[in-house]
Design an enzyme around this catalytic site. Structure first.
Site, PDB file in Angstrom:
ATOM      1  N   HIS A  82      19.287   2.917 -31.397  1.00 58.84           N
ATOM      2  CA  HIS A  82      19.204   3.936 -30.369  1.00 58.84           C
ATOM      3  C   HIS A  82      19.781   4.731 -29.648  1.00 58.84           C
ATOM      4  O   HIS A  82      20.778   5.601 -29.927  1.00 58.84           O
ATOM      5  CB  HIS A  82      18.930   2.343 -29.303  1.00 58.84           C
ATOM      6  CG  HIS A  82      18.543   2.748 -28.036  1.00 58.84           C
ATOM      7  ND1 HIS A  82      17.594   2.661 -27.559  1.00 58.84           N
ATOM      8  CD2 HIS A  82      19.707   3.390 -26.725  1.00 58.84           C
ATOM      9  CE1 HIS A  82      17.698   3.454 -25.863  1.00 58.84           C
ATOM     10  NE2 HIS A  82      19.103   3.647 -25.397  1.00 58.84           N
ATOM     11  N   ASP A 125      13.116  -5.901 -17.758  1.00 60.49           N
ATOM     12  CA  ASP A 125      13.462  -4.055 -17.528  1.00 60.49           C
ATOM     13  C   ASP A 125      12.298  -2.488 -16.988  1.00 60.49           C
ATOM     14  O   ASP A 125      12.619  -1.918 -16.064  1.00 60.49           O
ATOM     15  CB  ASP A 125      13.899  -3.266 -18.749  1.00 60.49           C
ATOM     16  CG  ASP A 125      14.119  -1.806 -18.813  1.00 60.49           C
ATOM     17  OD1 ASP A 125      16.149  -2.251 -18.386  1.00 60.49           O
ATOM     18  OD2 ASP A 125      13.701  -1.320 -19.429  1.00 60.49           O
ATOM     19  N   ARG A 160      15.348   1.163 -10.461  1.00 61.98           N
ATOM     20  CA  ARG A 160      17.268   1.886 -10.157  1.00 61.98           C
ATOM     21  C   ARG A 160      16.581   3.713 -10.145  1.00 61.98           C
ATOM     22  O   ARG A 160      17.016   3.982  -9.711  1.00 61.98           O
ATOM     23  CB  ARG A 160      17.618   1.392 -11.758  1.00 61.98           C
ATOM     24  CG  ARG A 160      18.274   0.191 -11.969  1.00 61.98           C
ATOM     25  CD  ARG A 160      18.317  -0.315 -13.229  1.00 61.98           C
ATOM     26  NE  ARG A 160      19.007   0.369 -14.210  1.00 61.98           N
ATOM     27  CZ  ARG A 160      19.229   0.875 -15.189  1.00 61.98           C
ATOM     28  NH1 ARG A 160      18.403   0.005 -16.044  1.00 61.98           N
ATOM     29  NH2 ARG A 160      20.312   1.361 -15.629  1.00 61.98           N
ATOM     30  N   SER A 199      19.748  -3.075 -19.779  1.00 64.63           N
ATOM     31  CA  SER A 199      18.610  -2.702 -19.985  1.00 64.63           C
ATOM     32  C   SER A 199      18.373  -1.867 -21.705  1.00 64.63           C
ATOM     33  O   SER A 199      17.044  -2.198 -21.971  1.00 64.63           O
ATOM     34  CB  SER A 199      18.420  -1.626 -19.192  1.00 64.63           C
ATOM     35  OG  SER A 199      17.231  -0.649 -19.572  1.00 64.63           O
ATOM     36  N   LYS A 244      16.447  -5.058 -24.554  1.00 64.37           N
ATOM     37  CA  LYS A 244      14.705  -4.402 -25.361  1.00 64.37           C
ATOM     38  C   LYS A 244      15.245  -3.748 -27.350  1.00 64.37           C
ATOM     39  O   LYS A 244      14.057  -4.243 -27.638  1.00 64.37           O
ATOM     40  CB  LYS A 244      14.942  -2.760 -24.881  1.00 64.37           C
ATOM     41  CG  LYS A 244      14.528  -2.976 -23.468  1.00 64.37           C
ATOM     42  CD  LYS A 244      13.146  -1.422 -23.247  1.00 64.37           C
ATOM     43  CE  LYS A 244      15.341  -0.870 -22.581  1.00 64.37           C
ATOM     44  NZ  LYS A 244      14.747   0.240 -21.358  1.00 64.37           N
TER      45      LYS A 244
HETATM   46  N1  URA Z   1      17.672   3.593 -21.685  1.00 65.43           N
HETATM   47  C1  URA Z   1      17.644   2.504 -21.262  1.00 65.43           C
HETATM   48  O1  URA Z   1      16.702   2.169 -21.401  1.00 65.43           O
HETATM   49  N2  URA Z   1      18.142   1.951 -20.065  1.00 65.43           N
HETATM   50  C2  URA Z   1      18.672   2.302 -19.305  1.00 65.43           C
HETATM   51  O2  URA Z   1      19.819   2.294 -18.088  1.00 65.43           O
HETATM   52  C3  URA Z   1      19.342   4.037 -19.536  1.00 65.43           C
HETATM   53  C4  URA Z   1      18.831   4.367 -20.632  1.00 65.43           C
END
Ligand code: URA
Length: 435
Positions: free
Chosen positions: A82, A161, A168, A183, A187
């Site tokens: 990620h 999310d 957000r 967040s 995932k």
């Molecule tokens: N990437 C994400 O998936 N979530 C966040 O809150 C910030 C960056």
């Protein structure tokens, strides 16, 4: 339980229990908690923070808001990567095939781009015909047959999310370490992998602008992953100028193919992709040490095995796999313009954020979720920071849908590439590692 009481408690700096956090997240998904109450809670969390226990509970409640992928039918440790988001960040297209070619299954769900940063899904979507939203069956088939699977996140993966991120985004509550952690990690846990390498970007074009903040985020992400049984390692990397030479989807795919063909291998993009791939191979059990993993990754590049994985992946999902050998088949913009240096000097700075926004203006990215992307447009950098340039030398090439579109961004690009009177030392891309 009343949402009002939970907001009040958090506003005063109290810690929420696991049951209270689950009550909120469940209410977000089933619609029983209105947006204004969630927005207040998000703002209270931004100001008051969360304890480690609260962050862990929020991550799990969010993961459980939708489906969790079961990858157990594929043998071995499945690995994922990620990145916290950067301009021109295209490492997934390079490292995914490299890791798979080393025999370690690489399974990733990716996002679409928003604002000045791009998204992996949009880059893959530039390949004519390629399906980027895979069913679970196709995702598993891809992993089984090519060792690599990448799909857009489907709506049933962490629906909490989607809702919370949208809130957000419009309430200035994105920049919060516990919220970012929950967040991202919800995932990643829902994606089903056993090992994760994190690329935490640090610099003016990233969420975290200084090393201290980036360290805090990396530490938080690593500790949540570990608490839930994942192998996790974070690399903190510089994000000031764009990563690689191109910004824009088809242009970026071409650059990745060229690296997998063995070109530009001394660039930061290639070095970073190869290092991340080696870390993934090591964590996936494909090597006993980092030097061994690095040697395997080099071999997967040199032998053309990684390029073969990309070819197979594209063909399996309906894409035109000929682009791998003939990148000229990727979408091409009708108009081009070269931006030139006004005076001689050295390239002092490239503002990644501004260049990302210029590419977005050309149509390579989205201003809002509903915008449609033009895969062909974007820009290509012709120089690097620290390089000497002559007056009139090409700094960048712009690719647009019309001359008018190029007119609109030309000055922005010119200003973003600063040519000064003193030379610059180029900075290392890797700042720190953390596990
Ligand atoms: N990437 C994400 O998936 N979530 C966040 O809150 C910030 C960056």
């Amino acid at each position: 339980m009343r949402m009002y009481d939970l907001i009040h408690a958090k506003k005063r700096g109290g810690a929420l229990t696991e049951a209270e956090i689950r009550f909120w997240v469940d209410g977000v998904v089933d619609g029983s908690i209105p947006d204004e109450q969630s927005a207040s809670m998000l703002m209270a969390i931004c100001w008051r923070g969360m304890t480690t226990e609260e962050t862990l509970a929020l991550t799990l409640a969010m993961r459980d808001s939708g489906k969790v992928m079961d990858l157990s039918s594929i043998p071995g440790v499945k690995v994922d990567k990620h990145s916290t988001g950067g301009v021109g960040d295209k490492t997934t297209l390079i490292l995914g095939p490299l890791v798979a070619a080393c025999g370690v299954p690489c399974a990733m769900f990716s996002g679409r781009g928003l604002g000045h940063t791009g998204g992996t899904v949009d880059k893959f979507a530039a390949v004519p015909g390629l399906r980027v939203e895979l069913s679970d069956a196709d995702f598993l088939k891809s992993l089984r047959e090519t060792g690599f699977a990448n799909s857009a996140q489907t709506p049933d993966l962490v629906p909490a999310d989607r809702r919370l991120y949208a809130l957000r985004d419009v309430t200035a509550t994105v920049e919060s370490i516990p919220l970012i952690t929950a967040s991202i990690m919800s995932k990643k846990l829902a994606g089903g992998c056993g090992a994760l390498v994190l690329d935490v970007k640090c610099g003016s074009a990233a969420f975290m602008s200084n090393l201290e903040e980036a360290r805090g985020l990396a530490q938080s992400l690593v500790s949540v992953g570990k608490a839930y049984g994942m192998r996790v390692k974070a690399l903190i990397t510089r994000m000031e100028e764009p990563l690689g030479r191109t910004i824009g989807n088809a242009l970026e795919v071409r650059e990745c193919i060229e690296i997998l063909q063995g070109r530009h291998v001394d660039s930061d993009l290639a070095r970073m992709s190869l290092r991340l791939a080696a870390e993934m191979v090591l964590m996936g059990g494909g090597a006993q040490s980092l030097p061994e993993a690095e040697a395997k990754v080099q071999e997967a590049l040199a032998s053309g095995a990684a390029l073969g994985v990309l070819r197979a992946f594209i063909a399996l999902h309906g894409g035109d796999a000929r682009v791998v050998d003939e990148p000229g088949r990727l979408p091409q913009a009708p108009c081009r313009r070269v931006v030139r240096a006004a005076a001689a000097g050295w390239v002092a700075r490239m503002d990644g954020r501004e260049l990302g926004l210029a590419a977005m203006e050309l149509g390579a990215g989205r201003r809002s979720q509903q915008d449609i992307i033009d895969p062909a447009v974007g820009l290509e950098l012709e120089v690097a920071v620290g390089q000497a340039v002559a007056a009139g030398q090409a700094l960048a090439t712009l690719y647009g849908a019309s001359e008018g579109a190029l007119d609109q961004v030309q000055d922005r690009v010119q200003l973003a590439i600063q040519v000064g009177g003193v030379t610059q030392i180029s900075m290392p891309w890797l700042l720190e590692t953390l596990e």
